[in-house]
Write a protein that holds these residues in place. Structure first.
Motif, PDB file in Angstrom:
ATOM      1  N   UNK A  70      -3.766 -95.915 -40.359  1.00  0.00           N
ATOM      2  CA  UNK A  70      -2.978 -94.700 -40.147  1.00  0.00           C
ATOM      3  C   UNK A  70      -3.810 -93.447 -40.348  1.00  0.00           C
ATOM      4  N   UNK A  71      -4.575 -93.410 -41.452  1.00  0.00           N
ATOM      5  CA  UNK A  71      -5.446 -92.262 -41.698  1.00  0.00           C
ATOM      6  C   UNK A  71      -6.525 -92.160 -40.625  1.00  0.00           C
ATOM      7  N   UNK A  72      -7.032 -93.312 -40.173  1.00  0.00           N
ATOM      8  CA  UNK A  72      -8.098 -93.307 -39.171  1.00  0.00           C
ATOM      9  C   UNK A  72      -7.601 -92.769 -37.828  1.00  0.00           C
ATOM     10  N   UNK A  73      -6.425 -93.191 -37.386  1.00  0.00           N
ATOM     11  CA  UNK A  73      -5.913 -92.723 -36.100  1.00  0.00           C
ATOM     12  C   UNK A  73      -5.535 -91.248 -36.179  1.00  0.00           C
ATOM     13  N   UNK A  74      -5.011 -90.815 -37.340  1.00  0.00           N
ATOM     14  CA  UNK A  74      -4.706 -89.389 -37.521  1.00  0.00           C
ATOM     15  C   UNK A  74      -5.990 -88.565 -37.486  1.00  0.00           C
ATOM     16  N   UNK A  75      -7.031 -89.041 -38.163  1.00  0.00           N
ATOM     17  CA  UNK A  75      -8.302 -88.335 -38.165  1.00  0.00           C
ATOM     18  C   UNK A  75      -8.888 -88.265 -36.757  1.00  0.00           C
ATOM     19  N   UNK A  76      -8.790 -89.374 -35.997  1.00  0.00           N
ATOM     20  CA  UNK A  76      -9.331 -89.387 -34.638  1.00  0.00           C
ATOM     21  C   UNK A  76      -8.583 -88.409 -33.736  1.00  0.00           C
ATOM     22  N   UNK A  77      -7.258 -88.336 -33.855  1.00  0.00           N
ATOM     23  CA  UNK A  77      -6.485 -87.393 -33.046  1.00  0.00           C
ATOM     24  C   UNK A  77      -6.826 -85.959 -33.398  1.00  0.00           C
ATOM     25  N   UNK A  78      -6.955 -85.677 -34.684  1.00  0.00           N
ATOM     26  CA  UNK A  78      -7.293 -84.317 -35.123  1.00  0.00           C
ATOM     27  C   UNK A  78      -8.698 -83.937 -34.650  1.00  0.00           C
TER      28      UNK A  78
END
Length: 236
Positions: free
Chosen positions: A126-134
Motif C-alpha cells: 500500500x505504501x509502495x503504490x502510494x509512493x509510486x503514484x505520488x
C-alpha cells in the motif's frame, strides 16, 4: 520466561525467513522454467536469445523481475485497435497504459528494495503504490521516500517518466481543445455563410433570366428592322 519469549521470537523470525526464502526460490524456479521453455519453443533460438537479453538479465537479478509485467504491453495493442482511428486517442491510450504499468512496476521494485532495509518507511505494498503514484505525478508529498540506492534509482526513473507522461497528456488535451474550437468556429461560419450563398444563387438565376430576355428582345428587334428594310426597298 524471558528466554522462552526470546526463543519464541527467534523461532517465529526463523520461520518467516524460511518462508520468504522458499517464496523467492519458487519464483526463481518459475522464471527459469518460463525462460527455458520460451527458448526451446522459439523457431530461431539464437535470434530469440539476442532479442530477449533483458529476460536473462531479469532472471539473473531478482530486483528486475517486476519488469516482466512489461509483457502486458500486448494488451495495449488490443486497446490500440479498439481506440479508433484518431492518432490522439491511440497516443493517449498508450501513455495512460504505460503510466499505470510503470506505477505498478515501480511500486513492486521499490518495495523489493526497501522492505527489509534499515530505516525504511516503505514496508508494504500500500505504501509502495502510494509512493509510486505520488512520484510519477511529480507531486512528492515526502511522507514516504526510499533510503536505498536501488530505491532512489527507481524514484529517479519514475520522476523522468512522470514528466514525460504529464507532457504528453497536456499536449493531447490542448490539441483536443484546439480542434474542438476550430470545428465549432468552422460550423458557425458555415451556418452564417449559408443565407449569403442562397442569395447569390437567387441573384445568379435572375441574371440568367434577364440575359435570356434581353437576347430574345434583341433578336426580335433585329428581325423587325430587317423586315422594315425589305418593305421599303424599290421594286424592280
Amino acid at each position: 520466561m524471558g528466554s522462552i519469549l526470546a526463543s519464541a521470537g527467534y523461532w517465529e523470525m526463523n520461520v518467516c525467513w524460511e518462508a520468504a526464502v522458499c517464496q523467492q526460490v519458487n519464483t526463481a524456479i518459475r522464471v527459469a522454467v518460463d525462460y527455458a521453455m520460451c527458448l526451446v519453443l522459439a523457431r530461431r533460438r539464437a535470434q530469440w536469445f539476442v532479442r530477449n537479453l533483458h529476460e536473462l538479465l531479469i532472471l539473473a537479478l531478482p530486483v528486475l523481475r517486476p519488469l516482466r509485467l512489461l509483457r502486458l504491453v500486448t494488451l495495449l495493442k488490443l486497446l490500440h485497435r479498439t481506440a479508433g482511428n484518431a492518432m490522439r486517442g491511440r497516443i493517449l491510450t498508450f501513455v495512460l497504459g504505460s503510466a499505470a504499468l510503470l506505477t505498478y512496476c515501480g511500486a513492486l521494485a521499490v518495495l523489493d528494495a526497501e522492505e527489509n532495509a534499515a530505516g525504511a518507511n516503505i514496508t508494504n505494498f500500500g505504501d509502495a503504490i502510494w509512493w509510486a503514484m505520488v512520484t510519477i505525478t511529480t507531486v512528492g508529498y515526502g511522507d514516504h521516500y526510499p533510503v536505498t540506492v536501488v530505491g532512489r534509482c527507481v524514484a529517479g526513473g519514475l520522476m523522468v517518466c512522470g514528466i514525460a507522461v504529464l507532457g504528453v497528456v497536456t499536449a493531447s488535451v490542448a490539441s483536443w481543445l484546439v480542434e474542438q474550437v476550430s470545428s465549432g468556429a468552422a460550423a458557425a461560419a458555415t451556418v452564417a455563410e449559408e443565407p449569403m450563398k442562397q442569395e447569390i444563387r437567387r441573384l445568379a438565376e435572375q441574371v440568367e433570366r434577364l440575359s435570356a430576355l434581353l437576347e430574345n428582345a434583341d433578336g426580335e428587334l433585329r428581325g423587325g428592322v430587317v423586315g422594315a428594310r425589305g418593305d421599303h426597298s424599290p421594286s424592280p
